[in-house]
Scaffold this motif. Structure first.
Motif, PDB file in Angstrom:
ATOM      1  N   PHE A  52     -12.034  25.568 -22.648  1.00 42.87           N
ATOM      2  CA  PHE A  52     -12.861  24.359 -22.628  1.00 42.87           C
ATOM      3  C   PHE A  52     -14.298  24.728 -22.989  1.00 42.87           C
ATOM      4  CE2 PHE A  52      -9.475  24.107 -19.469  1.00 42.87           C
ATOM      5  CZ  PHE A  52      -8.748  23.015 -19.939  1.00 42.87           C
ATOM      6  N   PRO A  53     -14.606  24.824 -24.279  1.00 41.22           N
ATOM      7  CA  PRO A  53     -15.913  25.356 -24.715  1.00 41.22           C
ATOM      8  C   PRO A  53     -17.086  24.436 -24.440  1.00 41.22           C
ATOM      9  CG  PRO A  53     -14.637  24.596 -26.600  1.00 41.22           C
ATOM     10  CD  PRO A  53     -13.729  24.500 -25.413  1.00 41.22           C
ATOM     11  N   THR A  54     -16.836  23.269 -23.858  1.00 39.63           N
ATOM     12  CA  THR A  54     -17.967  22.369 -23.574  1.00 39.63           C
ATOM     13  C   THR A  54     -18.014  21.954 -22.104  1.00 39.63           C
ATOM     14  OG1 THR A  54     -16.618  20.440 -24.178  1.00 39.63           O
ATOM     15  CG2 THR A  54     -17.937  21.463 -25.931  1.00 39.63           C
ATOM     16  N   ASP A  55     -17.290  22.691 -21.232  1.00 40.10           N
ATOM     17  CA  ASP A  55     -17.270  22.290 -19.818  1.00 40.10           C
ATOM     18  C   ASP A  55     -18.434  22.842 -19.016  1.00 40.10           C
ATOM     19  OD1 ASP A  55     -16.591  24.934 -19.650  1.00 40.10           O
ATOM     20  OD2 ASP A  55     -14.681  24.625 -18.617  1.00 40.10           O
ATOM     21  N   GLY A  56     -19.287  23.664 -19.651  1.00 34.96           N
ATOM     22  CA  GLY A  56     -20.458  24.184 -18.946  1.00 34.96           C
ATOM     23  C   GLY A  56     -20.160  25.304 -17.980  1.00 34.96           C
ATOM     24  N   LEU A  57     -18.930  25.835 -18.022  1.00 34.51           N
ATOM     25  CA  LEU A  57     -18.539  26.909 -17.116  1.00 34.51           C
ATOM     26  C   LEU A  57     -18.310  28.194 -17.900  1.00 34.51           C
ATOM     27  CD1 LEU A  57     -16.003  25.020 -14.820  1.00 34.51           C
ATOM     28  CD2 LEU A  57     -18.491  25.259 -14.550  1.00 34.51           C
ATOM     29  N   SER A  58     -18.788  29.281 -17.345  1.00 39.15           N
ATOM     30  CA  SER A  58     -18.630  30.560 -18.033  1.00 39.15           C
ATOM     31  C   SER A  58     -18.825  31.679 -17.013  1.00 39.15           C
ATOM     32  CB  SER A  58     -19.648  30.708 -19.171  1.00 39.15           C
ATOM     33  OG  SER A  58     -19.370  31.843 -19.957  1.00 39.15           O
ATOM     34  N   THR A  59     -18.594  32.911 -17.461  1.00 36.06           N
ATOM     35  CA  THR A  59     -18.835  34.089 -16.615  1.00 36.06           C
ATOM     36  C   THR A  59     -20.186  34.692 -16.977  1.00 36.06           C
ATOM     37  OG1 THR A  59     -16.474  34.530 -16.455  1.00 36.06           O
ATOM     38  CG2 THR A  59     -17.969  36.346 -15.912  1.00 36.06           C
ATOM     39  N   PHE A  60     -21.019  34.928 -15.964  1.00 34.40           N
ATOM     40  CA  PHE A  60     -22.389  35.384 -16.163  1.00 34.40           C
ATOM     41  C   PHE A  60     -22.574  36.794 -15.600  1.00 34.40           C
ATOM     42  CE2 PHE A  60     -22.532  30.839 -16.246  1.00 34.40           C
ATOM     43  CZ  PHE A  60     -23.559  30.494 -17.118  1.00 34.40           C
ATOM     44  N   SER A  66     -24.601  40.308  -0.899  1.00 37.45           N
ATOM     45  CA  SER A  66     -24.867  39.450  -2.049  1.00 37.45           C
ATOM     46  C   SER A  66     -23.580  39.256  -2.846  1.00 37.45           C
ATOM     47  CB  SER A  66     -25.946  40.067  -2.930  1.00 37.45           C
ATOM     48  OG  SER A  66     -25.559  41.355  -3.360  1.00 37.45           O
ATOM     49  N   ILE A  67     -23.539  38.196  -3.673  1.00 36.59           N
ATOM     50  CA  ILE A  67     -22.359  37.945  -4.496  1.00 36.59           C
ATOM     51  C   ILE A  67     -22.339  38.967  -5.633  1.00 36.59           C
ATOM     52  CG2 ILE A  67     -22.317  35.496  -3.920  1.00 36.59           C
ATOM     53  CD1 ILE A  67     -23.617  34.886  -6.575  1.00 36.59           C
ATOM     54  N   PRO A  68     -21.177  39.248  -6.233  1.00 37.62           N
ATOM     55  CA  PRO A  68     -21.109  40.227  -7.328  1.00 37.62           C
ATOM     56  C   PRO A  68     -21.965  39.780  -8.508  1.00 37.62           C
ATOM     57  CG  PRO A  68     -18.912  39.724  -6.491  1.00 37.62           C
ATOM     58  CD  PRO A  68     -19.844  38.730  -5.872  1.00 37.62           C
ATOM     59  N   ASN A  69     -22.513  40.742  -9.209  1.00 38.99           N
ATOM     60  CA  ASN A  69     -23.344  40.419 -10.376  1.00 38.99           C
ATOM     61  C   ASN A  69     -22.543  39.760 -11.490  1.00 38.99           C
ATOM     62  OD1 ASN A  69     -25.809  41.239  -9.383  1.00 38.99           O
ATOM     63  ND2 ASN A  69     -25.611  43.340 -10.136  1.00 38.99           N
ATOM     64  N   ILE A  70     -21.264  40.065 -11.588  1.00 42.28           N
ATOM     65  CA  ILE A  70     -20.413  39.384 -12.565  1.00 42.28           C
ATOM     66  C   ILE A  70     -19.828  38.160 -11.865  1.00 42.28           C
ATOM     67  CG2 ILE A  70     -18.476  39.610 -14.142  1.00 42.28           C
ATOM     68  CD1 ILE A  70     -20.927  41.418 -14.723  1.00 42.28           C
ATOM     69  N   TYR A  71     -20.301  36.977 -12.285  1.00 41.05           N
ATOM     70  CA  TYR A  71     -20.047  35.762 -11.499  1.00 41.05           C
ATOM     71  C   TYR A  71     -19.725  34.601 -12.429  1.00 41.05           C
ATOM     72  CZ  TYR A  71     -21.017  31.723  -8.501  1.00 41.05           C
ATOM     73  OH  TYR A  71     -20.931  30.542  -7.812  1.00 41.05           O
ATOM     74  N   GLN A  72     -18.715  33.800 -12.062  1.00 41.38           N
ATOM     75  CA  GLN A  72     -18.382  32.592 -12.817  1.00 41.38           C
ATOM     76  C   GLN A  72     -18.888  31.377 -12.055  1.00 41.38           C
ATOM     77  OE1 GLN A  72     -14.331  32.165 -14.010  1.00 41.38           O
ATOM     78  NE2 GLN A  72     -14.667  30.231 -15.074  1.00 41.38           N
ATOM     79  N   ASN A  73     -19.704  30.568 -12.746  1.00 42.05           N
ATOM     80  CA  ASN A  73     -20.250  29.395 -12.066  1.00 42.05           C
ATOM     81  C   ASN A  73     -19.143  28.384 -11.800  1.00 42.05           C
ATOM     82  OD1 ASN A  73     -20.097  28.910 -14.860  1.00 42.05           O
ATOM     83  ND2 ASN A  73     -21.625  27.255 -14.755  1.00 42.05           N
ATOM     84  N   SER A  74     -19.317  27.623 -10.743  1.00 53.97           N
ATOM     85  CA  SER A  74     -18.295  26.645 -10.337  1.00 53.97           C
ATOM     86  C   SER A  74     -18.619  25.247 -10.825  1.00 53.97           C
ATOM     87  CB  SER A  74     -18.145  26.653  -8.820  1.00 53.97           C
ATOM     88  OG  SER A  74     -19.388  26.383  -8.190  1.00 53.97           O
ATOM     89  N   ILE A  75     -19.891  24.998 -11.112  1.00 54.33           N
ATOM     90  CA  ILE A  75     -20.315  23.699 -11.656  1.00 54.33           C
ATOM     91  C   ILE A  75     -21.316  23.967 -12.764  1.00 54.33           C
ATOM     92  CG2 ILE A  75     -19.926  22.442  -9.479  1.00 54.33           C
ATOM     93  CD1 ILE A  75     -22.951  22.651  -8.959  1.00 54.33           C
ATOM     94  N   PRO A  76     -21.437  23.056 -13.727  1.00 56.47           N
ATOM     95  CA  PRO A  76     -22.456  23.240 -14.770  1.00 56.47           C
ATOM     96  C   PRO A  76     -23.846  23.308 -14.141  1.00 56.47           C
ATOM     97  CG  PRO A  76     -20.896  21.524 -15.399  1.00 56.47           C
ATOM     98  CD  PRO A  76     -20.629  21.846 -13.956  1.00 56.47           C
ATOM     99  N   ASP A  77     -24.669  24.164 -14.709  1.00 54.28           N
ATOM    100  CA  ASP A  77     -26.071  24.319 -14.275  1.00 54.28           C
ATOM    101  C   ASP A  77     -26.168  24.631 -12.775  1.00 54.28           C
ATOM    102  OD1 ASP A  77     -26.900  23.755 -16.863  1.00 54.28           O
ATOM    103  OD2 ASP A  77     -27.035  21.602 -16.468  1.00 54.28           O
ATOM    104  N   GLU A  78     -25.273  25.477 -12.304  1.00 53.11           N
ATOM    105  CA  GLU A  78     -25.264  25.837 -10.892  1.00 53.11           C
ATOM    106  C   GLU A  78     -26.502  26.656 -10.534  1.00 53.11           C
ATOM    107  OE1 GLU A  78     -22.543  28.352  -7.639  1.00 53.11           O
ATOM    108  OE2 GLU A  78     -21.864  28.089  -9.708  1.00 53.11           O
ATOM    109  N   PRO A  79     -27.201  26.309  -9.445  1.00 57.34           N
ATOM    110  CA  PRO A  79     -28.331  27.133  -9.010  1.00 57.34           C
ATOM    111  C   PRO A  79     -27.840  28.315  -8.163  1.00 57.34           C
ATOM    112  CG  PRO A  79     -28.171  25.203  -7.622  1.00 57.34           C
ATOM    113  CD  PRO A  79     -27.071  25.066  -8.659  1.00 57.34           C
ATOM    114  N   ILE A  80     -28.430  29.457  -8.375  1.00 58.05           N
ATOM    115  CA  ILE A  80     -28.154  30.658  -7.603  1.00 58.05           C
ATOM    116  C   ILE A  80     -29.499  31.206  -7.127  1.00 58.05           C
ATOM    117  CG2 ILE A  80     -27.302  33.050  -7.700  1.00 58.05           C
ATOM    118  CD1 ILE A  80     -25.065  31.103  -7.655  1.00 58.05           C
ATOM    119  N   TYR A  81     -29.516  31.782  -5.907  1.00 58.64           N
ATOM    120  CA  TYR A  81     -30.779  32.226  -5.326  1.00 58.64           C
ATOM    121  C   TYR A  81     -30.866  33.747  -5.381  1.00 58.64           C
ATOM    122  CZ  TYR A  81     -30.863  27.412  -3.977  1.00 58.64           C
ATOM    123  OH  TYR A  81     -30.841  26.044  -4.030  1.00 58.64           O
ATOM    124  N   ALA A  82     -31.967  34.222  -5.909  1.00 59.02           N
ATOM    125  CA  ALA A  82     -32.188  35.658  -6.104  1.00 59.02           C
ATOM    126  C   ALA A  82     -33.153  36.169  -5.054  1.00 59.02           C
ATOM    127  CB  ALA A  82     -32.757  35.920  -7.500  1.00 59.02           C
TER     128      ALA A  82
END
Length: 930
Positions: A516-524, A560-576
Motif C-alpha cells: 500500500f504505497p500511499t497508506d503513510g506507513l513504513s519502517t523507519f 526505549s523502543i528499537p531504532n528500527i520502527y514501523q509507524n502505526s498511524i500516518p504522521d505518528e509522533p515519537i518522543y526523543a
C-alpha cells in the motif's frame, strides 16, 4: 518551567547508587560451600552447586539478594539451577581466579562475567595427543541479562565468550597461552565505570567497562616484572587484587621460573615466586611504582584491608625435595610505613595450605585453605581486625564452620571498592540538588563532606546545589569508632541540560515496505533523526519513546523502543529523549514519522572490467553523476547506494565510494531536503577482460643469420582478431610486430567493451662465450683444464676427447682428471639453444717408460696430446741424464726407439723438453727398460 506540546525539557532521576553495599553479601565457593553476610556475621550456606578447586565468583543485588554465581564454566541462578545458556564459559575451575562479575554501569539488568582459562603447557606444545580441554582460551567475557528466563537471568548468546587480547598477536608462543590465571576489578575514577585488570608476562592490561559496555582495547602498562611462559603452569598461579580505595594493585606469582625442568634429583623447583605492589591510577588505568615485597617464595593469596592500611599474603613452605607442603605463612605488610618492605610481619605459621584471602563486607578478611590430611575441610579462617599491627590483627584459624560444605583454595573475588571504599551521588544536572551518600555497612559516628566548590556539610546524606556546571573534586571523611578514616575522593561532573532542536523534526521515509504505497506507513530508522535533534552534537545519546511519560519513567534509559520502527498511524509522533551519558540531564523533543509516496529510480546497468577474479572496482560516485544526468534528477537530491533493499529502506550500511563486487544488484535511496525522494535499483555488470598469455620470451642468438623475431599480442584461442585493438609500446597498432633489438615490448589489448589486458614480450640476446684464456695443467698425476671466460655462470661446458668419447655438459668451467690427448672444448649458453664456441686443447701426457724390445708394445716413446697437423712444427728433444742431446723427434713420427748412433742405449732415466707452436713449453723424464 514552561512545557510545550512541541518541546519539553525536564530532568529525571538516574541514581548512580544502583549498586550499594551488599553485592558481596553472598559467597559460594569450594565444594557446596557458601556464606551469607547479610546479618553482619557469616552464616554457612549448604545449597550451593559449585565443585571447584579454585576459581569462583558470586553477585547479589544491592540489598544482598543472590542473583547468580559461577566457577567460570557453568553459571547458576539464584535458584541454584544452571541458566539456560549458562554452560560452556571459557574459564576453568582450576584457574586461580577463573571469573569475576562486573555490573554494566547505569543498567540494573546487565552484568558481565569475565573469565580466565587455565593456561596448560600441554595445550601449547606440538603434541595434540596430550591436550587437556584445548586450546588455552585466555581472557573472555560474557553478558548476563537479568530480564531473561522470567527474571532469573541468562547468558546473551551474541555476547558469550567474547575474547579480549592480553598477548602479542605476532608472537606464536604468547598466542598459545594468552593469559595468566589472574583477574581483578576496581571502580573507575569517574565513579561510574570500572576497570578489569590482568597481568601476562610483563604487562598489565586494564579494560574499561562503561555505559556503552566493554572497551576491547586495553590500557597496557609494561612492568619490570617478567613472568616467563616457559615456567607455566606454575608461573600463572596466584591472585591479583585491587585495593578498596582503588589506588593499589598487589600481585602474587606462585613461581617465576624460566622452564618446567625439574631439579638434579628430578624434584620440582620451588621458591621462585614473588609478590609485588603497584600504584594504580583509576582515571587512566595505568600502574606505576613497582615494589617487590616478597621473593624466593611460593605465594598464592593476597588481600588489602578495608582501609588499605595493610596487605596480607599467604605462601607455602615445601620440603627439601619440593614434593610436600610443610606449612604455610600468613604475612602482613604495613602500607602506611615509610619502609613497606621492612614492615613484613609473619602473623601465623600454619599446617594449612596457602589459600585465597578475601575481604568481606564486614571488613574482615577470610582465608581458604586446609590440612591435606583433613577429609572434611569444612572450616575457613578469619582475620578479625585486619587494620591492626602484626598478631594484633586477631587471626583465628578454622574459626568459620561451613557445615556440610568444604573448602579448597579459592574464594569469590569482588569489586571491594563498591561496598567498602566509595560514596555515590545522584542528580548531577545543573540546577538540581545533588544528593550524596556513603556505600558502607559500617556504623559511622560522623562525616565531613567537601563539595569541591568551597562549601562543606556534616550531614550523612547531604543535598548540594552547585552554582555552575563543571568538574568538582568531592571529598568525604568518615569517623568510625572515634577514628577518622582516610578521605574518599571522587571527581564529579555537573552537566548542563542538552540543547536540542526546539521544533518537531520530520523523519521522512518512502512508503515502500508494503503493498500500500500511499497508506503513510513504513519502517523507519529512528537514529537518522539523531544528528538533527542534537544540533550536530556527538556527545549525546538518544532514545525514542511512544510517550513523554514513557521517557520520563525510564530512569535507566534502557527501555526505549528499537531504532528500527514501523509507524502505526500516518504522521505518528515519537518522543526523543536526548541525554548526557553519566548524568541525569536530558531534553525531550518530538519527531514526526512521515511516509511519502515513492518515486521509482531505475537507471541503466553499471559496467566495469573484471579485475581478474570475477569482481570489478565500481566508482559509485561516478555512477551517481551518471544516474542524475540520465534521469534528470534535481541537483539537490543526494543518492545513496546499499547492498540490500532493507539497508536502503533504513538508510544503514551505506556502501563505500570505490566498491569491489561481482555482478549483483545495488539499491538506491534518494533524499532531498524534505526527506526520502525515491528508491530504486541498478545492476552491476562485470565485463570480461581479453584472455591473453601475459608473457612471451624469445631468444636471438649472437652470430645467427636470423636478424629479427616476430611477437604477437598473445590472445588465447579461439578469438576473432577484429574484436580487439592493439597499442604496442613501439606505437604500432597491429596484432604482430617484428623486432631485432634486445628488450621488453608491451601491447595493450582492448576488447569491444573497452576492457584491457597487457601482454609483455621479452627479446633476449644469447651471447657467445668470450674466452680470456684456457689454462692446462698437464704432465702431472692428474691433469686439469681451467677455462677463464666472461660471466662463467652463464654457460655450460663439455670436453670431446680425442678417442671419440665426451663428458656431459657441466656448469663448472674446470675439468679434472683429464687424460692426455688432443681434445675439443665446447661452450654453450646454458639458458638458450644457440651455437657452441669451440676450442682445441692439447693435454700433454708423457709415458713414464718404454720397452724397445721389438714386441710391438711400447717400442717407441713419444708425447701424447700433440696433434701432428695442429702442432706440425713442434719439436721434442731427448737427453741423457748428463744433458747430452740424444734425439730430436716430431709429433708426426713414431717416436724414439732407444738407439743412439746405431747403438742400443742401456736401461736408464732420460729427459725430454718440448716447445709447442702456441708458446707452451714443458719438460720431464721417463725410463728406458730392456
Amino acid at each position: 518551567m514552561k512545557i510545550s506540546a512541541l518541546f519539553i525539557s525536564f530532568f529525571f532521576i538516574l541514581t548512580n547508587a544502583a549498586f550499594a553495599q551488599k553485592e558481596a553479601a553472598i559467597w559460594y565457593f569450594g565444594n557446596n560451600a557458601g556464606l551469607d553476610f547479610n546479618s553482619g556475621s557469616p552464616v554457612a550456606l549448604t545449597n550451593g552447586q559449585l565443585f571447584t578447586k579454585e576459581g569462583c565468583t558470586t553477585i547479589s543485588d544491592k540489598d544482598g539478594n543472590l542473583l547468580f554465581y559461577t566457577d567460570g564454566s557453568v553459571v547458576y541462578n539464584k535458584n541454584h539451577q544452571t541458566m539456560p545458556n549458562g554452560y560452556g564459559l571459557m574459564g576453568n575451575n582450576s584457574s586461580t581466579q577463573s571469573a569475576i562479575i562486573v555490573p554494566k554501569p547505569n543498567n540494573p539488568y546487565i552484568y558481565y562475567i569475565f573469565t580466565v582459562d587455565q593456561p596448560l603447557p600441554a595445550n601449547a606444545d606440538d603434541d595434540p595427543l596430550n591436550d587437556i580441554d584445548a586450546p588455552n582460551n585466555g581472557l573472555n567475557y560474557s553478558q548476563v541479562d537479568m530480564r531473561l528466563d522470567n527474571g532469573l537471568g541468562d547468558l546473551v548468546i551474541a555476547e558469550k565468550n567474547i575474547p579480549l587480547v592480553t598477548y602479542n598477536p605476532n608472537d606464536n608462543d604468547e598466542i598459545k597461552y594468552k593469559c595468566s590465571e589472574k583477574i581483578t576489578a576496581v571502580q573507575h575514577d569517574d565513579g561510574v565505570s570500572f576497570w578489569v585488570i590482568t597481568h601476562f608476562i610483563n604487562n598489565f592490561y586494564a579494560f574499561k567497562i562503561g555505559i556503552q559496555g566493554v572497551n576491547k582495547t586495553p590500557v597496557k602498562t609494561s612492568t619490570n616484572l617478567t613472568i616467563p611462559i616457559g615456567g607455566y603452569l606454575a608461573n600463572a598461579i596466584g591472585y591479583i587484587k585491587a585495593s578498596p580505595n582503588g589506588k593499589k594493585i598487589a600481585i602474587a606469582n606462585n613461581s617465576s621460573r624460566r622452564t618446567n625442568e625439574k631439579g638434579p634429583k628430578g624434584n620440582p623447583i620451588r621458591d621462585t615466586g614473588n609478590v609485588l605492589l603497584y600504584d594504580f591510577d583509576a582515571s587512566t588505568g595505568k600502574t606505576s611504582n613497582e615494589m617487590v615485597l616478597l621473593s624466593n617464595a611460593n605465594p598464592y593469596g593476597v588481600e588489602f584491608s578495608a582501609k588499605t592500611k595493610k596487605l596480607y599474603i599467604t605462601t607455602n613452605k615445601f620440603s627439601a625435595d619440593g614434593e610436600t607442603i610443610l606449612e604455610s605463612l600468613l604475612v602482613q605488610y604495613d602500607l602506611k610505613s615509610s619502609n613497606i618492605v621492612g614492615s613484613k610481619t609473619i602473623v601465623a605459621a600454619s599446617p594449612l595450605i596457602s589459600g585465597a584471602l578475601q575481604l568481606a563486607i564486614d571488613e574482615k578478611i577470610y582465608r581458604a585453605g586446609y590440612v591435606t590430611s583433613d577429609p572434611k575441610r569444612n572450616k575457613i579462617s578469619v582475620i578479625n581486625n585486619p587494620e591492626a599491627d602484626g598478631t594484633g590483627c586477631n587471626y583465628r584459624e578454622n574459626a568459620i564452620d561451613l557445615k556440610t560444605g568444604s573448602t579448597e583454595q579459592g574464594l569469590p573475588p569482588f569489586i571491594t571498592s563498591l561496598f567498602l571504599y566509595a560514596f555515590s551521588y545522584e542528580f548531577n544536572c545543573f540546577g538540581q540538588a545533588t544528593h550524596f551518600f556513603i556505600n558502607s555497612v559500617e556504623k559511622i559516628d560522623a562525616v565531613l563532606w567537601d563539595f569541591g566548590d568551597g562549601t562543606t556539610s556534616t550531614d550523612r546524606k547531604p543535598y548540594h546545589t552547585y552554582l555552575a556546571p563543571g568538574d568538582y573534586k568531592v571529598t568525604v571523611i568518615k569517623t568510625v569508632n572515634g577514628e577518622n578514616r582516610e578521605p574518599l575522593e571522587k571527581t564529579i561532573t555537573i552537566y548542563e541540560t542538552p540543547t536540542i532542536l526546539a521544533t518537531p523534526y520530520k523523519l521522512i521515509q518512502c512508503d515502500t515496505q508494503d503493498a500500500f504505497p500511499t497508506d503513510g506507513l513504513s519502517t523507519f530508522n529512528l537514529s537518522l533523526a539523531n544528528d538533527s535533534l542534537c544540533l550536530g552534537q556527538k556527545d549525546f545519546e538518544v532514545g525514542y519513546y511512544h510517550s513523554i511519560a514513557d521517557a520520563e519513567n525510564d530512569t535507566a534509559n534502557i527501555q526505549s523502543i528499537p531504532n528500527i520502527y514501523q509507524n502505526s498511524i500516518p504522521d505518528e509522533p515519537i518522543y526523543a529523549k536526548v541525554f548526557q551519558a553519566n548524568s541525569t540531564c536530558y531534553n525531550i523533543g518530538t519527531i514526526i514519522l512521515q511516509a511519502n509516496k515513492n518515486r521509482t529510480i531505475q537507471p541503466e546497468a553499471f559496467y566495469k572490467c573484471d579485475s581478474g577474479d570475477g569482481t570489478a572496482l565500481f566508482d559509485l560516485d561516478e555512477k551517481k553523476v551518471l544516474i542524475k544526468t540520465e534521469l534528470s534528477i534535481p541537483s539537490d537530491v543526494v543518492l545513496f547506494f546499499y547492498a540490500t533493499k532493507k539497508d536502503a529502506d533504513l538508510s544503514q550500511n551505506e556502501l563505500v565510494v570505490v566498491y569491489s563486487s561481482p555482478p549483483k544488484t545495488l539499491f538506491i535511496r534518494a533524499q532531498d531536503n524534505d526527506g526520502c525522494y525515491g528508491t530504486g535499483q541498478f545492476d552491476l555488470k562485470v565485463e570480461p577482460i581479453p584472455k591473453i598469455n601475459p608473457l612471451e620470451n624469445k631468444i636471438m642468438c649472437e652470430g645467427s643469420t636470423i636478424l629479427s623475431v616476430v611477437f604477437d599480442a598473445g590472445i588465447l584461442t579461439p578469438y576473432i582478431a577484429s574484436d580487439y585493438t592493439y597499442q604496442w609500446s613501439t606505437n604500432e597498432k597491429t596484432q604482430t610486430i617484428s623486432v631485432s633489438k634486445e628488450g621488453e615490448y608491451t601491447v595493450i589489448v582492448t576488447n569491444k567493451s573497452g576492457c584491457t589486458a597487457v601482454h609483455k614480450s621479452v627479446l633476449s640476446l644469447s651471447y657467445l662465450a668470450k674466452i680470456n684464456s684456457i689454462i692446462v695443467n698437464d704432465l702431472r698425476t692428474t691433469n686439469n683444464i681451467i677455462i677463464d671466460v666472461i660471466n662463467p655462470s652463464d654457460y655450460q661446458y663439455m670436453l670431446q676427447f680425442e678417442n671419440g668419447t665426451a663428458t656431459p655438459f657441466q656448469n663448472s668451467p674446470i675439468f679434472e682428471n683429464v687424460p692426455g690427448g688432443f681434445h675439443e672444448l665446447k661452450i654453450q649458453n646454458k639458458d638458450f639453444n644457440c651455437e657452441y664456441v669451440t676450442r682445441k686443447v692439447a693435454v700433454l701426457d708423457a709415458p713414464k717408460f718404454f720397452t724397445p724390445n721389438s714386441d710391438g708394445i711400447n717400442d717407441y716413446w713419444n708425447l701424447n696430446g700433440i696433434n701432428s697437423s695442429y702442432y706440425k712444427n713442434a719439436v721434442i728433444y731427448i737427453f741423457d741424464r748428463y744433458g747430452k742431446l740424444l734425439k730430436q723427434i716430431s709429433p708426426s713420427n713414431k717416436g724414439w726407439d732407444g738407439i743412439y748412433n746405431g747403438l742400443l742405449l742401456a736401461s736408464d732415466d732420460y729427459w725430454f723438453s718440448v716447445k709447442l707452436e702456441d708458446g707452451r713449453e714443458a719438460s720431464g723424464h721417463f725410463s728406458l727398460r730392456r
